[in-house]
Design an enzyme around this catalytic site. Structure first.
Site, PDB file in Angstrom:
ATOM      1  N   LYS A  18      42.307  53.036  24.434  1.00 52.77           N
ATOM      2  CA  LYS A  18      41.511  53.158  25.662  1.00 52.77           C
ATOM      3  C   LYS A  18      41.778  51.996  26.595  1.00 52.77           C
ATOM      4  O   LYS A  18      41.942  52.182  27.798  1.00 52.77           O
ATOM      5  CB  LYS A  18      40.032  53.223  25.311  1.00 52.77           C
ATOM      6  CG  LYS A  18      39.597  54.641  25.014  1.00 52.77           C
ATOM      7  CD  LYS A  18      38.212  54.677  24.413  1.00 52.77           C
ATOM      8  CE  LYS A  18      38.197  55.670  23.275  1.00 52.77           C
ATOM      9  NZ  LYS A  18      37.390  55.254  22.150  1.00 52.77           N
ATOM     10  N   LYS A  33      36.015  38.132  21.683  1.00 56.13           N
ATOM     11  CA  LYS A  33      35.049  38.745  22.606  1.00 56.13           C
ATOM     12  C   LYS A  33      34.376  37.664  23.448  1.00 56.13           C
ATOM     13  O   LYS A  33      34.151  37.846  24.637  1.00 56.13           O
ATOM     14  CB  LYS A  33      33.982  39.522  21.820  1.00 56.13           C
ATOM     15  CG  LYS A  33      34.511  40.762  21.136  1.00 56.13           C
ATOM     16  CD  LYS A  33      33.998  42.035  21.805  1.00 56.13           C
ATOM     17  CE  LYS A  33      34.737  43.272  21.329  1.00 56.13           C
ATOM     18  NZ  LYS A  33      34.517  43.581  19.907  1.00 56.13           N
ATOM     19  N   LYS A  59      51.061  51.029  21.451  1.00 53.54           N
ATOM     20  CA  LYS A  59      49.850  51.629  20.898  1.00 53.54           C
ATOM     21  C   LYS A  59      49.126  52.481  21.928  1.00 53.54           C
ATOM     22  O   LYS A  59      49.030  52.107  23.098  1.00 53.54           O
ATOM     23  CB  LYS A  59      48.921  50.491  20.448  1.00 53.54           C
ATOM     24  CG  LYS A  59      47.657  50.980  19.776  1.00 53.54           C
ATOM     25  CD  LYS A  59      46.773  49.832  19.332  1.00 53.54           C
ATOM     26  CE  LYS A  59      45.550  50.360  18.658  1.00 53.54           C
ATOM     27  NZ  LYS A  59      44.298  50.192  19.295  1.00 53.54           N
TER      28      LYS A  59
HETATM   29  P1  AMP Z   1      38.899  52.627  18.809  1.00 54.06           P
HETATM   30  O1  AMP Z   1      38.729  53.846  19.648  1.00 54.06           O
HETATM   31  O2  AMP Z   1      40.034  51.731  19.281  1.00 54.06           O
HETATM   32  O3  AMP Z   1      37.613  51.897  18.552  1.00 54.06           O
HETATM   33  O4  AMP Z   1      39.411  53.121  17.370  1.00 54.06           O
HETATM   34  C1  AMP Z   1      38.635  53.887  16.502  1.00 54.06           C
HETATM   35  C2  AMP Z   1      39.489  54.257  15.303  1.00 54.06           C
HETATM   36  O5  AMP Z   1      40.681  54.953  15.676  1.00 54.06           O
HETATM   37  C3  AMP Z   1      39.950  53.052  14.472  1.00 54.06           C
HETATM   38  O6  AMP Z   1      39.811  53.340  13.108  1.00 54.06           O
HETATM   39  C4  AMP Z   1      41.402  52.871  14.816  1.00 54.06           C
HETATM   40  O7  AMP Z   1      42.135  52.368  13.737  1.00 54.06           O
HETATM   41  C5  AMP Z   1      41.854  54.285  15.167  1.00 54.06           C
HETATM   42  N1  AMP Z   1      42.872  54.188  16.239  1.00 54.06           N
HETATM   43  C6  AMP Z   1      42.659  53.908  17.537  1.00 54.06           C
HETATM   44  N2  AMP Z   1      43.837  53.911  18.236  1.00 54.06           N
HETATM   45  C7  AMP Z   1      44.822  54.186  17.345  1.00 54.06           C
HETATM   46  C8  AMP Z   1      46.261  54.322  17.425  1.00 54.06           C
HETATM   47  N3  AMP Z   1      46.920  54.194  18.582  1.00 54.06           N
HETATM   48  N4  AMP Z   1      46.934  54.619  16.292  1.00 54.06           N
HETATM   49  C9  AMP Z   1      46.288  54.776  15.112  1.00 54.06           C
HETATM   50  N5  AMP Z   1      44.941  54.656  14.956  1.00 54.06           N
HETATM   51  C10 AMP Z   1      44.207  54.366  16.051  1.00 54.06           C
END
Ligand code: AMP
Length: 327
Positions: A197, A111, A194
Site C-alpha cells: 500500500k 514509527k 514489493k
Molecule cells: P500489510 O497490508 O502490509 O499490513 O500486510 C498484511 C499481510 O500481507 C502481512 O502478513 C504481509 O506479510 C502480507 N503481505 C503484504 N504485502 C505483501 C507482498 N508484496 N508479498 C507477500 N506478502 C505480503
C-alpha cells in the site's frame, strides 16, 4: 489440534500481496489447525482513524476475508475489539514489561521517526498488545512475516517471564510460523521489489477488469533481451513471478522460451497476464460485493466469531487471574 492466532490490521483493501503472502496460507491452515483470525482494529488506533473509517474498513476487510475463503465454520474470525479479555491480559503483561525493552523495538523506533508528533503510549506498547492477542488463546503457532519477528520474540519473552515469575508453565511459547519454507514476496509491477500500500503499486482484489488491465499494461519493461538465454532484469523477472502465480505452466513456459530466444513481445505477455489475473480475482470480487451488501450476515458472522474467541479467552483469563492472585 494446535492453536494458531493471526491478525491483520484493517488498513484499506486487500491486494494480491496480502492474498498470496498471508490469506492463502490462512485458508489452508483453517483445515489443519484450531485457528483464531482477528481483525486488529485496536492496533489500528495508533494512527487515530476517524470513527466512520473504523467501521467502514472493519466491514470491508471482513467481507474480503470471507470472499477469499476464510470459513467461519472452520475457524473463529472476529474483531479484536469484541474480545475485552485481551485488554485485561494486556494490562497484566504491561506490569511486567519495561520501558527500555519497548523503546528498543525497531518498528517502534521507525514509527517514532516517521510520525514524531504522534509517539503515543499505544505505539510503544504495541508488542504487549500483540502478545496479549496471542497468549489469550495460548497459541502454539503464529503465521507472521519477517517484519514481525522482533514482536514475536517479545511475545515469547513475556510468556517466559510470566511463567518464571509465577513458577509455572502456563503459557506456551508461540512459534513464528510459515506454511512454505521460504516467505513468498509478491513484487510490484512498477519495477519495484514489493507490492504494498505504501508503495502505491497494488492490484486490489476489488479492482475491476479495466483497472487491472490498465495497471498490468503499464508495468515497467525494457528494450527486450539482446542475447539468447540471458538473465532477466528485476522488472521482467517480476512479470514472470506473476505468470508463475496466476497463469498456466504452458503460458509461463511459452513466454520463457520467447525470452530465451529473444522473440518476446511484452505486450502479448501483459495481455495474457491481465487476463489471468482477472480470471483469478473476478470471482473473489463478486463474492466481496455479495458479502459487503449483506451487513446482517457480516454482523452475525462477527458475533459468532467473537463468542467463540471470547469463550476461549475467558478460560485463559480466569486462570491468569487465579495465578496472579485475584481470587
Ligand atoms: P500489510 O497490508 O502490509 O499490513 O500486510 C498484511 C499481510 O500481507 C502481512 O502478513 C504481509 O506479510 C502480507 N503481505 C503484504 N504485502 C505483501 C507482498 N508484496 N508479498 C507477500 N506478502 C505480503
Amino acid at each position: 489440534m494446535e492453536t494458531v492466532v493471526s491478525g491483520i490490521r484493517p488498513t484499506g483493501n486487500l491486494h494480491l500481496g496480502n492474498y498470496f503472502g498471508a490469506l492463502k496460507s490462512f485458508i489452508q491452515m483453517q483445515n489443519e489447525y484450531n485457528c483464531y483470525f482477528f481483525i486488529a482494529d485496536w492496533h489500528s488506533m495508533t494512527t487515530h482513524p476517524k470513527p466512520g473509517d473504523i467501521q467502514r474498513s472493519a466491514n470491508t476487510i471482513l467481507a474480503e476475508y470471507l470472499a477469499c475463503g476464510i470459513d467461519p465454520s472452520k475457524c473463529a474470525i472476529y474483531f479484536q475489539s469484541d474480545v475485552k479479555e485481551v485488554l485485561e491480559l494486556y494490562l497484566y503483561l504491561n506490569m511486567n514489561t519495561y520501558l527500555g525493552e519497548l523503546e528498543r523495538v525497531t518498528s517502534f523506533k521507525d514509527k517514532a521517526r516517521k510520525q514524531p508528533n504522534n509517539v503515543n503510549a499505544g505505539l510503544l506498547t504495541y508488542p504487549t498488545l500483540m502478545a496479549a492477542d496471542i497468549l489469550i488463546h495460548k497459541a502454539a503457532k503464529v503465521p507472521v512475516g519477517k517484519d514481525q519477528e522482533q514482536n514475536m520474540e517479545m511475545a515469547r519473552k513475556f510468556a517466559r517471564r510470566f511463567n518464571s515469575f509465577y513458577e509455572n508453565d502456563f503459557f506456551p511459547e508461540p512459534a513464528s510460523f510459515s506454511l512454505s519454507n521460504k516467505a513468498i514476496k509478491i513484487p510490484g509491477l512498477d519495477g519495484s521489489g514489493k507490492m504494498g500500500k505504501s508503495e502505491g503499486n497494488c492490484i486490489y482484489l476489488i479492482d475491476d477488469d479495466k483497472t487491472i488491465q490498465k495497471k498490468v499494461m503499464k508495468a515497467v519493461t525494457d528494450a527486450g533481451p539482446q542475447t539468447p538465454n540471458s538473465e532477466k532484469p528485476e522488472s521482467i523477472q517480476n512479470l514472470f513471478t506473476f505468470l508463475d502465480i496466476v497463469s498456466s505452466k504452458e503460458a509461463y513456459n511459452f513466454y520463457d522460451e520467447k525470452w530465451n530466444d529473444c522473440s518476446i513481445r511484452y505486450g502479448d505477455l501483459k495481455k495474457q497476464l491481465a487476463q489471468d489475473i482477472i480470471a483469478f480475482t473476478s470471482p473473489i470480487r463478486e463474492r466481496i460485493m455479495e458479502y459487503s451488501a449483506n451487513t446482517e450476515l457480516l454482523k452475525k458472522i462477527a458475533k459468532e466469531g467473537a463468542e467463540k474467541s471470547q469463550e476461549n479467552a475467558a478460560k485463559t483469563l480466569a486462570e491468569v487471574r487465579h495465578i496472579i492472585g485475584f481470587r
